[in-house]
Design a protein around this motif. Structure first.
Motif, PDB file in Angstrom:
ATOM      1  N   ASP A 102      -2.727  12.324  -3.987  1.00 36.12           N
ATOM      2  CA  ASP A 102      -2.423  10.721  -4.428  1.00 36.12           C
ATOM      3  C   ASP A 102      -1.205  10.569  -5.135  1.00 36.12           C
ATOM      4  OD1 ASP A 102      -5.448  10.716  -4.482  1.00 36.12           O
ATOM      5  OD2 ASP A 102      -5.894  11.470  -6.597  1.00 36.12           O
ATOM      6  N   VAL A 103      -0.291  11.904  -5.774  1.00 39.00           N
ATOM      7  CA  VAL A 103       0.646  11.452  -6.115  1.00 39.00           C
ATOM      8  C   VAL A 103       2.012  10.868  -5.213  1.00 39.00           C
ATOM      9  CG1 VAL A 103       2.674  12.367  -7.379  1.00 39.00           C
ATOM     10  CG2 VAL A 103       0.785  12.423  -8.393  1.00 39.00           C
ATOM     11  N   GLU A 104       1.529  11.601  -4.031  1.00 37.34           N
ATOM     12  CA  GLU A 104       1.957  11.410  -2.977  1.00 37.34           C
ATOM     13  C   GLU A 104       2.598  10.087  -2.253  1.00 37.34           C
ATOM     14  OE1 GLU A 104       1.350  14.721   0.204  1.00 37.34           O
ATOM     15  OE2 GLU A 104       2.490  16.470  -1.619  1.00 37.34           O
ATOM     16  N   GLU A 105       1.273  10.110  -2.492  1.00 36.49           N
ATOM     17  CA  GLU A 105       0.178   8.128  -1.465  1.00 36.49           C
ATOM     18  C   GLU A 105       1.231   7.044  -2.659  1.00 36.49           C
ATOM     19  OE1 GLU A 105      -3.642   7.710  -1.314  1.00 36.49           O
ATOM     20  OE2 GLU A 105      -3.779   9.201   0.803  1.00 36.49           O
ATOM     21  N   GLU A 106       1.341   7.485  -4.117  1.00 30.29           N
ATOM     22  CA  GLU A 106       1.322   6.604  -4.065  1.00 30.29           C
ATOM     23  C   GLU A 106       3.121   6.026  -4.057  1.00 30.29           C
ATOM     24  OE1 GLU A 106       0.194   3.845  -6.674  1.00 30.29           O
ATOM     25  OE2 GLU A 106      -1.088   4.714  -5.894  1.00 30.29           O
ATOM     26  N   VAL A 107       4.045   7.327  -4.194  1.00 36.01           N
ATOM     27  CA  VAL A 107       5.130   7.216  -3.835  1.00 36.01           C
ATOM     28  C   VAL A 107       5.590   6.799  -2.693  1.00 36.01           C
ATOM     29  CG1 VAL A 107       7.032   8.942  -3.742  1.00 36.01           C
ATOM     30  CG2 VAL A 107       5.958   9.515  -5.713  1.00 36.01           C
ATOM     31  N   LYS A 108       5.144   7.423  -1.621  1.00 33.92           N
ATOM     32  CA  LYS A 108       5.176   6.967  -0.028  1.00 33.92           C
ATOM     33  C   LYS A 108       5.199   5.462  -0.059  1.00 33.92           C
ATOM     34  CE  LYS A 108       4.700  10.517   2.735  1.00 33.92           C
ATOM     35  NZ  LYS A 108       2.743  11.338   3.436  1.00 33.92           N
ATOM     36  N   LYS A 109       3.982   4.523  -1.066  1.00 34.02           N
ATOM     37  CA  LYS A 109       4.242   3.087  -1.327  1.00 34.02           C
ATOM     38  C   LYS A 109       4.532   3.203  -1.671  1.00 34.02           C
ATOM     39  CE  LYS A 109      -0.787   2.069  -2.195  1.00 34.02           C
ATOM     40  NZ  LYS A 109      -1.748   0.851  -2.940  1.00 34.02           N
ATOM     41  N   SER A 110       4.821   3.190  -3.112  1.00 32.26           N
ATOM     42  CA  SER A 110       6.498   2.709  -3.926  1.00 32.26           C
ATOM     43  C   SER A 110       8.235   2.507  -3.134  1.00 32.26           C
ATOM     44  CB  SER A 110       6.494   2.734  -4.889  1.00 32.26           C
ATOM     45  OG  SER A 110       5.435   3.456  -5.781  1.00 32.26           O
ATOM     46  N   VAL A 111       7.823   3.465  -2.192  1.00 31.47           N
ATOM     47  CA  VAL A 111       8.848   3.545  -1.082  1.00 31.47           C
ATOM     48  C   VAL A 111       8.928   2.287  -0.300  1.00 31.47           C
ATOM     49  CG1 VAL A 111       9.662   5.070   0.718  1.00 31.47           C
ATOM     50  CG2 VAL A 111       9.483   6.054  -1.598  1.00 31.47           C
ATOM     51  N   ASP A 112       7.895   2.246   0.482  1.00 30.87           N
ATOM     52  CA  ASP A 112       7.606   1.483   1.322  1.00 30.87           C
ATOM     53  C   ASP A 112       7.635  -0.238   0.363  1.00 30.87           C
ATOM     54  OD1 ASP A 112       7.487   3.108   3.089  1.00 30.87           O
ATOM     55  OD2 ASP A 112       5.123   3.130   3.357  1.00 30.87           O
ATOM     56  N   GLU A 113       7.557  -0.257  -0.424  1.00 31.12           N
ATOM     57  CA  GLU A 113       7.734  -1.472  -0.726  1.00 31.12           C
ATOM     58  C   GLU A 113       9.178  -1.443  -1.474  1.00 31.12           C
ATOM     59  OE1 GLU A 113       5.231  -1.707  -4.376  1.00 31.12           O
ATOM     60  OE2 GLU A 113       3.526  -1.583  -3.537  1.00 31.12           O
ATOM     61  N   VAL A 114      10.198  -0.871  -1.654  1.00 33.09           N
ATOM     62  CA  VAL A 114      11.131  -0.906  -1.498  1.00 33.09           C
ATOM     63  C   VAL A 114      12.104  -1.597  -0.756  1.00 33.09           C
ATOM     64  CG1 VAL A 114      13.147   0.359  -2.749  1.00 33.09           C
ATOM     65  CG2 VAL A 114      11.147   0.550  -4.269  1.00 33.09           C
ATOM     66  N   LYS A 115      11.617  -0.745   0.245  1.00 35.59           N
ATOM     67  CA  LYS A 115      12.599  -1.236   1.738  1.00 35.59           C
ATOM     68  C   LYS A 115      12.383  -2.116   1.793  1.00 35.59           C
ATOM     69  CE  LYS A 115      12.361   3.441   3.388  1.00 35.59           C
ATOM     70  NZ  LYS A 115      11.663   5.022   4.747  1.00 35.59           N
ATOM     71  N   ASP A 116      10.579  -3.022   1.856  1.00 30.39           N
ATOM     72  CA  ASP A 116      10.533  -4.661   2.017  1.00 30.39           C
ATOM     73  C   ASP A 116      11.657  -5.191   1.793  1.00 30.39           C
ATOM     74  OD1 ASP A 116       8.496  -2.970   3.970  1.00 30.39           O
ATOM     75  OD2 ASP A 116       6.860  -3.348   2.887  1.00 30.39           O
ATOM     76  N   GLU A 117      11.503  -4.730   0.150  1.00 28.02           N
ATOM     77  CA  GLU A 117      12.105  -6.219  -0.449  1.00 28.02           C
ATOM     78  C   GLU A 117      13.740  -5.831  -0.228  1.00 28.02           C
ATOM     79  OE1 GLU A 117      11.454  -4.626  -4.804  1.00 28.02           O
ATOM     80  OE2 GLU A 117       9.760  -5.598  -4.756  1.00 28.02           O
ATOM     81  N   THR A 118      14.556  -4.537   0.168  1.00 27.64           N
ATOM     82  CA  THR A 118      15.660  -4.769   0.515  1.00 27.64           C
ATOM     83  C   THR A 118      15.647  -5.551   1.942  1.00 27.64           C
ATOM     84  OG1 THR A 118      15.581  -2.034   1.611  1.00 27.64           O
ATOM     85  CG2 THR A 118      16.497  -2.537  -0.666  1.00 27.64           C
ATOM     86  N   THR A 119      14.355  -5.524   3.253  1.00 25.03           N
ATOM     87  CA  THR A 119      15.125  -5.920   4.325  1.00 25.03           C
ATOM     88  C   THR A 119      15.170  -7.499   4.244  1.00 25.03           C
ATOM     89  OG1 THR A 119      12.948  -5.122   4.936  1.00 25.03           O
ATOM     90  CG2 THR A 119      14.842  -3.740   5.647  1.00 25.03           C
ATOM     91  N   LYS A 120      14.268  -7.567   3.203  1.00 26.50           N
ATOM     92  CA  LYS A 120      14.510  -9.301   2.634  1.00 26.50           C
ATOM     93  C   LYS A 120      15.395 -10.030   2.427  1.00 26.50           C
ATOM     94  CE  LYS A 120       9.408  -9.258   2.043  1.00 26.50           C
ATOM     95  NZ  LYS A 120       8.479  -9.510   1.511  1.00 26.50           N
TER      96      LYS A 120
END
Length: 66
Positions: free
Chosen positions: A48-66
Motif C-alpha cells: 500500500d505504501v509503495e502504491e501511494e508513493v508511486k501515485k504521488s510521484v506520478d502526480e508530481v511528474k504530471d504537474e511539472t510537465t504542464k
C-alpha cells in the motif's frame, strides 16, 4: 567491536527444545499462525505504501510537465 554469532545445529536444537518446554506443543502452532498473519499484514502494508508513493510521484511528474 562487533561479534559474530554462529549457531550450529546442536545450538538450534537446544533452543528449539527450550522453546518447546516453555510454550508447549499446542501453543507453538498458534504462535506460528500469528506470526504468519503478521508477516502477511506487513507485506500488504508495504505494498500500500509503495502504491501511494508511486501515485504521488506520478502526480508530481504530471504537474511539472504542464
Amino acid at each position: 567491536m562487533t561479534t559474530l554469532l554462529f549457531l550450529s545445529y546442536e545450538h538450534l536444537l537446544i533452543i528449539a527444545l527450550i522453546v518447546l518446554l516453555l510454550f508447549g506443543g499446542k501453543k507453538i502452532p498458534e504462535l506460528m499462525h500469528g506470526l504468519g498473519k503478521g508477516v502477511k499484514s506487513f507485506k500488504s502494508g508495504m505494498k500500500d505504501v509503495e502504491e501511494e508513493v508511486k501515485k504521488s510521484v506520478d502526480e508530481v511528474k504530471d504537474e511539472t510537465t504542464k
